[in-house]
Design a protein around this motif. Sequence first.
Motif, PDB file in Angstrom:
ATOM      1  N   PHE A 199      14.877  66.430  13.365  1.00 36.88           N
ATOM      2  CA  PHE A 199      15.823  66.923  12.373  1.00 36.88           C
ATOM      3  C   PHE A 199      17.236  66.554  12.820  1.00 36.88           C
ATOM      4  N   VAL A 200      18.085  66.196  11.857  1.00 36.36           N
ATOM      5  CA  VAL A 200      19.469  65.817  12.135  1.00 36.36           C
ATOM      6  C   VAL A 200      20.371  66.553  11.156  1.00 36.36           C
ATOM      7  N   ASP A 201      21.524  67.076  11.646  1.00 34.65           N
ATOM      8  CA  ASP A 201      22.423  67.791  10.749  1.00 34.65           C
ATOM      9  C   ASP A 201      23.378  66.832  10.036  1.00 34.65           C
ATOM     10  N   ALA A 202      24.256  67.387   9.215  1.00 31.45           N
ATOM     11  CA  ALA A 202      25.147  66.561   8.395  1.00 31.45           C
ATOM     12  C   ALA A 202      26.137  65.748   9.220  1.00 31.45           C
ATOM     13  N   GLN A 203      26.367  66.158  10.472  1.00 33.50           N
ATOM     14  CA  GLN A 203      27.271  65.431  11.353  1.00 33.50           C
ATOM     15  C   GLN A 203      26.552  64.408  12.221  1.00 33.50           C
ATOM     16  N   GLY A 242      24.233  75.513  -8.515  1.00 35.36           N
ATOM     17  CA  GLY A 242      23.363  76.684  -8.474  1.00 35.36           C
ATOM     18  C   GLY A 242      22.246  76.566  -7.461  1.00 35.36           C
ATOM     19  N   LYS A 243      22.409  75.703  -6.454  1.00 34.24           N
ATOM     20  CA  LYS A 243      21.359  75.461  -5.456  1.00 34.24           C
ATOM     21  C   LYS A 243      21.807  75.916  -4.074  1.00 34.24           C
ATOM     22  N   MET A 244      20.813  76.241  -3.246  1.00 37.96           N
ATOM     23  CA  MET A 244      21.051  76.519  -1.834  1.00 37.96           C
ATOM     24  C   MET A 244      20.264  75.472  -1.053  1.00 37.96           C
ATOM     25  N   MET A 245      20.952  74.394  -0.676  1.00 35.10           N
ATOM     26  CA  MET A 245      20.286  73.241  -0.083  1.00 35.10           C
ATOM     27  C   MET A 245      20.277  73.314   1.441  1.00 35.10           C
ATOM     28  N   VAL A 246      19.151  72.932   2.036  1.00 31.20           N
ATOM     29  CA  VAL A 246      19.041  72.855   3.497  1.00 31.20           C
ATOM     30  C   VAL A 246      19.749  71.575   3.950  1.00 31.20           C
ATOM     31  N   PRO A 247      20.806  71.671   4.762  1.00 31.82           N
ATOM     32  CA  PRO A 247      21.639  70.506   5.074  1.00 31.82           C
ATOM     33  C   PRO A 247      21.107  69.674   6.239  1.00 31.82           C
ATOM     34  N   LEU A 248      19.911  69.146   6.080  1.00 33.00           N
ATOM     35  CA  LEU A 248      19.285  68.393   7.167  1.00 33.00           C
ATOM     36  C   LEU A 248      18.725  67.056   6.686  1.00 33.00           C
ATOM     37  N   SER A 249      18.640  66.131   7.621  1.00 31.37           N
ATOM     38  CA  SER A 249      17.930  64.873   7.425  1.00 31.37           C
ATOM     39  C   SER A 249      16.799  64.805   8.442  1.00 31.37           C
ATOM     40  N   TYR A 289      13.333  54.805   9.519  1.00 27.00           N
ATOM     41  CA  TYR A 289      13.554  55.813   8.480  1.00 27.00           C
ATOM     42  C   TYR A 289      14.571  56.857   8.932  1.00 27.00           C
ATOM     43  N   ASP A 290      15.507  57.159   8.069  1.00 19.89           N
ATOM     44  CA  ASP A 290      16.512  58.198   8.310  1.00 19.89           C
ATOM     45  C   ASP A 290      16.983  58.672   6.942  1.00 19.89           C
ATOM     46  N   GLY A 291      16.495  59.808   6.495  1.00 13.76           N
ATOM     47  CA  GLY A 291      16.814  60.246   5.144  1.00 13.76           C
ATOM     48  C   GLY A 291      16.951  61.752   5.023  1.00 13.76           C
ATOM     49  N   GLU A 292      17.762  62.188   4.067  1.00 14.55           N
ATOM     50  CA  GLU A 292      17.923  63.611   3.796  1.00 14.55           C
ATOM     51  C   GLU A 292      16.621  64.194   3.258  1.00 14.55           C
ATOM     52  N   ILE A 293      16.359  65.459   3.608  1.00 12.11           N
ATOM     53  CA  ILE A 293      15.135  66.080   3.101  1.00 12.11           C
ATOM     54  C   ILE A 293      15.349  66.663   1.701  1.00 12.11           C
ATOM     55  N   GLU A 294      16.615  66.909   1.319  1.00  9.26           N
ATOM     56  CA  GLU A 294      16.927  67.405  -0.025  1.00  9.26           C
ATOM     57  C   GLU A 294      15.985  68.539  -0.445  1.00  9.26           C
ATOM     58  N   THR A 295      15.875  69.501   0.446  1.00  9.06           N
ATOM     59  CA  THR A 295      15.024  70.660   0.207  1.00  9.06           C
ATOM     60  C   THR A 295      15.924  71.833  -0.153  1.00  9.06           C
ATOM     61  N   GLU A 296      15.586  72.534  -1.240  1.00 10.11           N
ATOM     62  CA  GLU A 296      16.523  73.533  -1.750  1.00 10.11           C
ATOM     63  C   GLU A 296      15.816  74.675  -2.471  1.00 10.11           C
ATOM     64  N   TRP A 297      16.463  75.830  -2.388  1.00 13.80           N
ATOM     65  CA  TRP A 297      16.070  76.991  -3.180  1.00 13.80           C
ATOM     66  C   TRP A 297      17.054  77.110  -4.325  1.00 13.80           C
ATOM     67  N   GLY A 354      29.294  78.309  -0.280  1.00 16.03           N
ATOM     68  CA  GLY A 354      28.134  77.795   0.432  1.00 16.03           C
ATOM     69  C   GLY A 354      28.498  77.388   1.841  1.00 16.03           C
ATOM     70  N   SER A 355      27.733  77.830   2.831  1.00 13.22           N
ATOM     71  CA  SER A 355      27.963  77.426   4.211  1.00 13.22           C
ATOM     72  C   SER A 355      26.673  77.576   4.985  1.00 13.22           C
ATOM     73  N   ALA A 356      26.604  76.926   6.122  1.00 12.38           N
ATOM     74  CA  ALA A 356      25.404  76.990   6.956  1.00 12.38           C
ATOM     75  C   ALA A 356      25.787  77.078   8.414  1.00 12.38           C
ATOM     76  N   GLN A 357      25.028  77.830   9.180  1.00 11.63           N
ATOM     77  CA  GLN A 357      25.207  77.925  10.619  1.00 11.63           C
ATOM     78  C   GLN A 357      23.910  77.464  11.281  1.00 11.63           C
ATOM     79  N   THR A 358      24.019  76.543  12.247  1.00 12.26           N
ATOM     80  CA  THR A 358      22.815  75.956  12.828  1.00 12.26           C
ATOM     81  C   THR A 358      22.794  76.050  14.346  1.00 12.26           C
ATOM     82  N   ASP A 359      23.398  77.113  14.895  1.00  7.11           N
ATOM     83  CA  ASP A 359      23.576  77.152  16.340  1.00  7.11           C
ATOM     84  C   ASP A 359      22.780  78.247  17.041  1.00  7.11           C
ATOM     85  N   VAL A 360      21.796  78.837  16.379  1.00  9.66           N
ATOM     86  CA  VAL A 360      21.025  79.908  16.996  1.00  9.66           C
ATOM     87  C   VAL A 360      19.639  79.395  17.364  1.00  9.66           C
TER      88      VAL A 360
END
Length: 217
Positions: free
Chosen positions: A27-31, A50-57, A108-116, A175-181
């Motif tokens: 998994f890779v983050d947006a940075q 209106g989406k809550m997207m998981v910001p990962l590739s 291969y390196d692509g966004e997963i575009e997974t969202e609620w 919208g924001s995400a924290q990925t450090d836990v």
Amino acid sequence: MRRFFTLFFSFIALAATAQEVDQTFQFVDAQGNAVADGTVITIYGIDADGKMMVPLSVKNMAGEKAAVSMYETIDGKPSGTWQTCAFGNCMMLNETGYSSKSVVAADYDGEIETEWIPEGGKYASWTATLQIQIFNIVTKTAFGRTTETVGTDVIGYGPKVTVNFVYNAESAHIGSAQTDVTPVEYYNLRGQRISSPQKGLCVVRLSNGKTLKQLFY
């Protein structure tokens, strides 16, 4: 497959593997930073669509083609819809299951575009998990043409992330995400540090300094 439960005031079901984490994909983050196995991501609010997207590739680290899918645990989804476009194909999931299974290229390196996509105004918080799984490749030759398809055998369990969705009136437009836990240390109930989770109840210290108890099977 080893399964465990996280104890807060109630049990939250999660899944883990007894096997060493397969490193074929990452998994890779947006940075562009690698996201470690066990990372917890918290997503607040919805975006303009209106989406809550998981910001990962997802990135292929093996340097060769591989068959892959993502197992998505979404049993706690309170409302709305769940869409995943992992590995080049989009689909809607109504319950826990796999994203589309694909044979992807070595680079291969692509966004997963997974969202609620929650129902507007139906505020809720819930948790999903996403785990990369690697399958065998089936090769067939017919009429001089060779094809490769995804087999039925899981040959590797890759990284898993936990995604917490927080949708409420205060954060509905932010919208924001924290990925450090992430888990950093494990202890038995005698307070002795152990290198990896053992069967039974263990204490887990997270990278944010908090601790929790987990029951491993």
